[in-house]
Design an enzyme around this catalytic site. Sequence first.
Site, mmCIF file in Angstrom:
data_model
loop_
_atom_site.group_PDB
_atom_site.id
_atom_site.type_symbol
_atom_site.label_atom_id
_atom_site.label_comp_id
_atom_site.label_asym_id
_atom_site.label_seq_id
_atom_site.Cartn_x
_atom_site.Cartn_y
_atom_site.Cartn_z
ATOM 1 N N GLU A 1 53.026 23.327 11.574
ATOM 2 C CA GLU A 1 53.200 22.097 10.672
ATOM 3 C C GLU A 1 51.970 21.179 11.339
ATOM 4 O OE1 GLU A 1 57.105 20.451 11.025
ATOM 5 O OE2 GLU A 1 58.089 22.273 10.277
ATOM 6 N N GLU B 1 54.931 20.124 1.404
ATOM 7 C CA GLU B 1 56.537 19.736 1.302
ATOM 8 C C GLU B 1 56.617 18.258 0.919
ATOM 9 O OE1 GLU B 1 58.975 21.147 4.698
ATOM 10 O OE2 GLU B 1 60.784 20.023 3.793
HETATM 11 O O1 KIV Z 1 61.389 26.308 7.824
HETATM 12 C C1 KIV Z 1 61.349 26.328 6.625
HETATM 13 O O2 KIV Z 1 62.381 26.815 6.022
HETATM 14 C C2 KIV Z 1 59.977 25.527 6.089
HETATM 15 C C3 KIV Z 1 60.192 25.740 4.716
HETATM 16 C C4 KIV Z 1 61.087 24.456 4.069
HETATM 17 C C5 KIV Z 1 59.017 25.442 3.851
HETATM 18 O O3 KIV Z 1 59.333 25.412 6.835
#
Ligand code: KIV
Length: 271
Positions: free
Chosen positions: A119, A186
Site C-alpha cells: 500500500e 480503492e
Molecule cells: O486486503 C484486502 O482485501 C485488500 C483489498 C480490499 C484490495 O487489500
Amino acid sequence: MKSTKSFSARDIMGSKGIKPLVMVTAYDALMASMCEESGCLDMLLVGDSLGNVVAGQTSTLPVTLDDILYHARCVRRGASSMFLVADLPFMTYPYPRDRALEAICRVMQDTGVQAVKMEGASPAILELVEQSVQMGAPVMGHIGLTPQQQAIDGLRRKGRSEAEAQALLEQGLALQAAGVFALVLECIQQDVAATITRTLRIPTIGIGSGPRCDGQVLVYSDLLGLTRDPPPFVKPLANMRHMVMETLRAFKSQVEAAGQVSTHAPPKISH
Ligand code: KIV
C-alpha cells in the site's frame, strides 16, 4: 510446493485493454478451491483483510507476517494453479529495507504466491518496489484508501479535491515507473479512477472506485453476502449469510425429527 504453469505478472499486464481482470480475496483452502474450480477468476488476493474477515479484528493493523504466511499457504493448497497475490502486512515494510526484502522473500518462497501487494507510494515504497521487481518479485500497488494508513489518514474516499486527484495520478505514474504490474484503486472518485486508468499502461483494479477500471476486486465475503455489514459500495450478488443460517436451522430440525435428543436419563456410571 505446487505453483502455476507459466502464468506471470507480464500476462496480467498484457490483459490491459483486452479483457477485464476479475479478482477476489481468499484466505483458506476451501474458498480457494471453489475460486479455482469456477474457472472465471484471473487472480486471488490473500489480503490483510483477513484480519477483519477471519480474525474478527476491527482493522488490518493486527495482521502479522506469520498470519499472511499461514493463510497464503492454505490458499495455495486449495488453488494450486491460480495466480496468487499476498499482502505485505502493516509495519513489515518499507523499513528497515533488509527486513522488508526478507518479508517479500518469505512470502514468495514459503507460500508459492506469485506476487506481493504494497500500500502507498511514498519514496521509500517506490524504492522497495524497484528493488523487489529487480530481484524477481512482482509487486501490485495499492493507492486511494489505504487501510494500513488509517491511524494517520482515516478511512475516507479519495480524490474529491483537484489537488488530491492530481496527487493520485502522480502516485499511479510513479508506481508504474517503479515497476508495479497492476494497481489497486480503492475508494477513489469514479472520474479520477477513470483518468488514472486511461493514463497508465498497467491495469488498474478497482474496489469502490467505479466501473471504469481495468478490473475489479472484492472481499469474497462481501460479494457473497456473508458479511453482516458490507461496505456501502458493495452490492452482494448472493445472500449466503441467510443461507448458512437456514441450513443450520434445517440441521437442527433434522436432528430433532430423528429423535437424536435423548429424553432418557443417562446410564449410571459405577466407580
Ligand atoms: O486486503 C484486502 O482485501 C485488500 C483489498 C480490499 C484490495 O487489500
